[in-house]
Write a protein that holds these residues in place. Structure first.
Motif, PDB file in Angstrom:
ATOM      1  N   PRO A   1      -8.046   0.833  -1.641  1.00 13.10           N
ATOM      2  CA  PRO A   1      -6.783   0.234  -2.094  1.00 13.10           C
ATOM      3  C   PRO A   1      -6.086  -0.570  -1.001  1.00 13.10           C
ATOM      4  CG  PRO A   1      -6.564   2.619  -1.921  1.00 13.10           C
ATOM      5  CD  PRO A   1      -8.028   2.306  -1.797  1.00 13.10           C
ATOM      6  N   PHE A   2      -6.296  -0.210   0.297  1.00 12.01           N
ATOM      7  CA  PHE A   2      -5.676  -1.019   1.344  1.00 12.01           C
ATOM      8  C   PHE A   2      -6.334  -2.401   1.395  1.00 12.01           C
ATOM      9  CE2 PHE A   2      -4.834  -2.556   5.638  1.00 12.01           C
ATOM     10  CZ  PHE A   2      -3.459  -2.384   5.684  1.00 12.01           C
TER      11      PHE A   2
ATOM     12  N   ALA B   1      -4.778  -4.385  -1.192  1.00 11.77           N
ATOM     13  CA  ALA B   1      -3.435  -4.814  -0.779  1.00 11.77           C
ATOM     14  C   ALA B   1      -3.516  -5.998   0.175  1.00 11.77           C
ATOM     15  CB  ALA B   1      -2.696  -3.643  -0.133  1.00 11.77           C
TER      16      ALA B   1
ATOM     17  N   HIS C   1       0.804   4.346  -2.469  1.00 16.10           N
ATOM     18  CA  HIS C   1       0.144   5.528  -1.892  1.00 16.10           C
ATOM     19  C   HIS C   1       1.025   6.136  -0.799  1.00 16.10           C
ATOM     20  CE1 HIS C   1      -3.550   4.298  -3.977  1.00 16.10           C
ATOM     21  NE2 HIS C   1      -3.240   3.078  -3.593  1.00 16.10           N
TER      22      HIS C   1
ATOM     23  N   PHE D   1       0.830  -1.202   0.000  1.00 20.00           N
ATOM     24  CA  PHE D   1       0.000   0.000   0.000  1.00 20.00           C
ATOM     25  C   PHE D   1       0.867   1.256   0.000  1.00 20.00           C
ATOM     26  CE2 PHE D   1      -2.106   3.371   2.415  1.00 20.00           C
ATOM     27  CZ  PHE D   1      -3.273   3.531   1.681  1.00 20.00           C
TER      28      PHE D   1
END
Length: 333
Positions: free
Chosen positions: A301-302, A305, A134, A130
């Protein structure tokens, strides 16, 4: 009797100002010209004059610019407004950038929780992936037991938590549950234990063993599985931390159950034998996010991941493999 020195409410109430007025004011002040400001803004000069007139009216009617033979110059009122207009427009621009960063998961704060064995490998791998994608997001992590983590998600203290069904099925009234994996269990035994060479073990074969457990009570622990099969495990030592549990097993002081996520870091002087599926579901691992209020955009997005970080052998719920070493110890594979 009214206090004659008290400020009238109208004296302290901030005026309602349009950001367009303020930006127009700053353009005119910067160029010293209505004409040049109008050209830069793509407006007519009369449109600029109307914006300035509206701003002057909102601020009490005083002129903000003196009209000179060549251009304009801020009055005392205009000079007083200048730093405030500059600060307000800069803050609004900063707010716009921050909101854009939040929307694109390029900034902001993400608060993540996880239970201990998820922190052994799954969560660190997810954090690393992640952060690579990011780097502008500030990630804050805390560790805890599943009930406490779920409470933190429900009350808004965490944006996402990695939790498990160790203590039974998870209620989903205050959060959304995103399935990550079904985690098989292993029996950890001393490397030279007579049962260490077997391809798998049932709980009934372990009824006479001493157990290393994280709690003197089996309820809410992995040993709760034994109780559901009518077996009362004899807890010989209470050890909370997974690495320490393995040390007690290696010393021959008992056996313990180790989930696949913790087995990734198993020490080489103990044996891991898969626990036979006897009709009980594998331990399920979920990511919990709030229900009823929005998680930060970075939570999406986490979560991706986390899914990518799941060990290949258990990502889809299938059994992980145990690779035998020369001394009989098991390694997750």
């Amino acid at each position: 009797m009214p206090n004659p020195h008290a400020a009238h409410p109208a004296d302290t109430t901030p005026p309602d100002l349009s950001t367009v007025w303020l930006r127009t004011f700053l353009d005119v002040a910067r160029h010293g010209s209505f004409t040049v400001a109008a050209r830069e803004l793509g407006w007519t000069q009369s449109a600029v004059s109307r914006q300035i007139a509206a701003l002057e009216a909102a601020l009490g009617g005083a002129a903000l610019f003196d009209r000179l033979p060549r251009g304009v110059r801020p009055t005392a009122h205009g000079r007083a407004l200048l730093p405030y207009a500059t600060d307000l427009t800069a803050r609004l621009a900063s707010l716009g950038r921050e909101l854009t960063a939040l929307r694109d998961a390029a900034g902001g704060l993400l608060r993540v929780g996880a239970f201990a064995t998820a922190d052994a490998g799954l969560v660190p791998r997810a954090i690393a992936e992640f952060r690579a994608a990011h780097p502008g997001v500030t990630l804050v992590r805390e560790e805890g037991l599943t009930p406490a983590l779920l409470a933190r998600v429900a009350d808004g203290g965490l944006d996402l938590a990695v939790v498990s069904t160790t203590g039974g099925a998870l209620p989903a009234d205050a959060y959304e549950l995103h399935h990550l994996l079904d985690e098989p269990l292993y029996v950890a035994l001393p490397a030279r234990h007579p049962l260490a060479a077997l391809p798998e073990l049932g709980l009934a074969q372990l009824a006479a063993e001493d157990w290393i457990s994280g709690s003197p009570r089996t309820e809410g622990t992995l040993l709760d599985l034994a109780a559901r099969h009518g077996i009362r495990p004899r807890v010989a030592h209470v050890v909370a931390e997974w690495t320490a549990k393995q040390g007690y097993v290696a010393a021959g002081l008992g056996v313990t159950l180790i989930p696949a996520l913790a087995a990734e870091s198993v020490r080489p002087d103990i044996a891991l034998v898969p626990l036979r599926d006897e009709g009980s579901p594998a331990r399920a691992v979920y990511a919990a996010t709030p229900r009823g209020h929005s998680a930060p955009p970075a939570a999406v997005p986490f979560l991706r991941a986390l899914r990518a970080a799941c060990p290949a052998g258990v990502r889809a719920g299938g059994p992980a493999r145990v690779r035998r070493t020369g001394d009989g110890a098991g390694e997750i594979g």
